[in-house]
Design an enzyme around this catalytic site. Structure first.
Site, short mmCIF file in Angstrom:
data_model
loop_
_atom_site.label_atom_id
_atom_site.label_comp_id
_atom_site.label_asym_id
_atom_site.label_seq_id
_atom_site.Cartn_x
_atom_site.Cartn_y
_atom_site.Cartn_z
N CYS A 105 0.81 -1.22 0.00
CA CYS A 105 0.00 0.00 0.00
C CYS A 105 0.85 1.27 0.00
O CYS A 105 1.42 1.63 -1.02
CB CYS A 105 -0.98 -0.04 1.16
SG CYS A 105 -2.38 1.06 0.89
N HIS A 202 -3.49 -5.63 2.48
CA HIS A 202 -3.10 -5.75 3.88
C HIS A 202 -3.66 -7.06 4.43
O HIS A 202 -4.22 -7.87 3.70
CB HIS A 202 -3.72 -4.61 4.70
CG HIS A 202 -3.27 -3.25 4.33
ND1 HIS A 202 -2.05 -2.73 4.70
CD2 HIS A 202 -3.90 -2.27 3.64
CE1 HIS A 202 -1.95 -1.48 4.25
NE2 HIS A 202 -3.06 -1.18 3.60
N1 GLN Z 1 -1.88 6.86 2.58
C1 GLN Z 1 -2.03 6.02 1.38
C2 GLN Z 1 -3.46 6.11 0.80
O1 GLN Z 1 -4.36 6.51 1.50
C3 GLN Z 1 -1.70 4.59 1.72
C4 GLN Z 1 -2.68 3.99 2.73
C5 GLN Z 1 -2.21 2.67 3.28
O2 GLN Z 1 -1.04 2.33 3.32
N2 GLN Z 1 -3.19 1.84 3.78
O3 GLN Z 1 -3.66 5.70 -0.34
#
Ligand code: GLN
Length: 250
Positions: A105, A202
Site C-alpha cells: 500500500c 493488507h
Molecule cells: N496513505 C495512502 C493512501 O491513503 C496509503 C494507505 C495505506 O497504506 N493503507 O492511499
C-alpha cells in the site's frame, strides 16, 4: 498453544536476513505480520531468520536477503519522504541484483515514481516500480480477492485513497475478482518488476498467501546459497485462513 511437531524444524541451512522498512511510521493493518510470517516460514523450511529494521536516520543494512515494507497513512508517508532518497540508491541496486521485495500500500506507492495525496502534496518515490498514484476523495476499502498467474488466488484487505496506474515497466500482480485493486477502474491489482512486488493487500497478506511468502524465501535462498531446499510444510492452517477470508463479503 504449542505448534504441532511438523511446524518445528532445526534451522540448519543458514541465515536469511529479512529487512523491514520504516516499521515505526509505515506499519498499519498488521503489515508487520508479513515479516513474522516470512521469518517463521523460513525457519520451518530450515533457515535461520534474522529480522532487521530500518527507520528514519538509521544506517541502512546492505547485506540483506528479503526486504519488506508496510502501509501507512498519508502522514506516515510524509514522515519518511525526506529520508527515502537517502536509501533509494541502495534499494534500486538491491532490486537490480534480484533481492526479493514485498511492499504494501503506502510503501508500494512510494516504490513507484510519485504519490500525489488527496491534499495535493506530491511525494516522490524511488521509481523501482513503474507506477504513479493519485489520491482521491473516495477511499477504496474492503476485503479483496485477486487472481495471479504465478500465485493463484490472493486474498486480503484494502484501504487506500490512492489510485495507481501501472506503466509499461511493470506488470500488474493480479486481476481483481472482488474489490477495487489499483484504482477501481482497470481491474488490475499490484505491480511487479523483477523480484519486487507491490500490492494494496493488507491483512497481513502473507499468513493467508503462503505462495508469496515462499516466493520471497525461495528467491532469497537461491540468491544467497545457490539453491532452495524446501521443508515439508503442511499448509492446512493457511488454507483454512484463506477459505475464511474468501468467504467474507466485500
Ligand atoms: N496513505 C495512502 C493512501 O491513503 C496509503 C494507505 C495505506 O497504506 N493503507 O492511499
Amino acid at each position: 498453544m504449542s505448534l504441532p511437531a511438523f511446524r518445528v524444524s532445526e534451522p540448519v541451512k543458514g541465515e536469511l536476513r529479512i529487512l523491514q522498512l520504516y516499521p515505526e511510521a509505515m506499519n498499519i493493518y498488521g503489515d508487520w505480520g508479513n515479516t513474522l510470517a516470512v521469518a517463521r516460514r523460513a525457519s520451518w523450511h530450515g533457515y535461520t531468520p534474522v529480522i532487521l529494521e530500518y527507520n528514519v536516520g538509521d544506517e541502512f543494512p546492505e547485506d540483506v536477503d528479503i526486504i519488506l515494507g508496510g502501509g501507512g497513512q498519508d502522514s506516515g508517508q510524509v514522515k519518511i519522504i525526506d529520508d527515502l532518497p537517502t536509501i533509494a540508491p541502495a534499494l534500486t541496486r538491491l532490486a537490480s541484483e534480484g533481492v526479493p521485495m514485498l511492499v504494501i500500500c503506502g510503501m508500494y506507492q512510494l516504490f513507484g515514481h510519485e504519490f500525489t495525496t488527496v491534499g495535493g502534496s506530491t511525494l516522490t518515490g524511488v521509481g523501482i516500480l513503474d507506477v504513479r498514484t493519485q489520491g482521491s476523495e473516495t477511499r477504496l476499502i474492503g476485503n479483496i480477492v485477486t487472481e495471479s498467474e504465478e500465485f493463484g488466488t490472493i486474498v486480503g484487505y484494502e484501504n487506500h485513497s490512492g489510485k495507481t496506474v501501472v506503466g509499461p515497466g511493470s506488470t500488474p500482480l493480479g486481476q481483481v475478482t472482488l474489490g477495487a485493486g489499483n484504482n477501481g477502474d482497470d481491474s488490475s491489482e499490484g505491480a511487479r518488476t523483477g523480484n519486487v512486488i507491490g500490492t494494496y493487500l493488507h491483512g497481513s497478506l502473507l499468513p493467508k498467501n503462503p505462495a508469496i511468502a515462499d516466493f520471497l524465501i525461495r528467491t532469497a535462498a537461491e540468491r544467497r546459497y545457490g539453491s532452495f531446499e524446501p521443508g515439508a510444510l503442511d499448509d492446512s492452517l493457511e488454507q483454512q485462513a484463506r477459505r475464511s477470508a474468501q468467504s467474507r463479503p466485500r
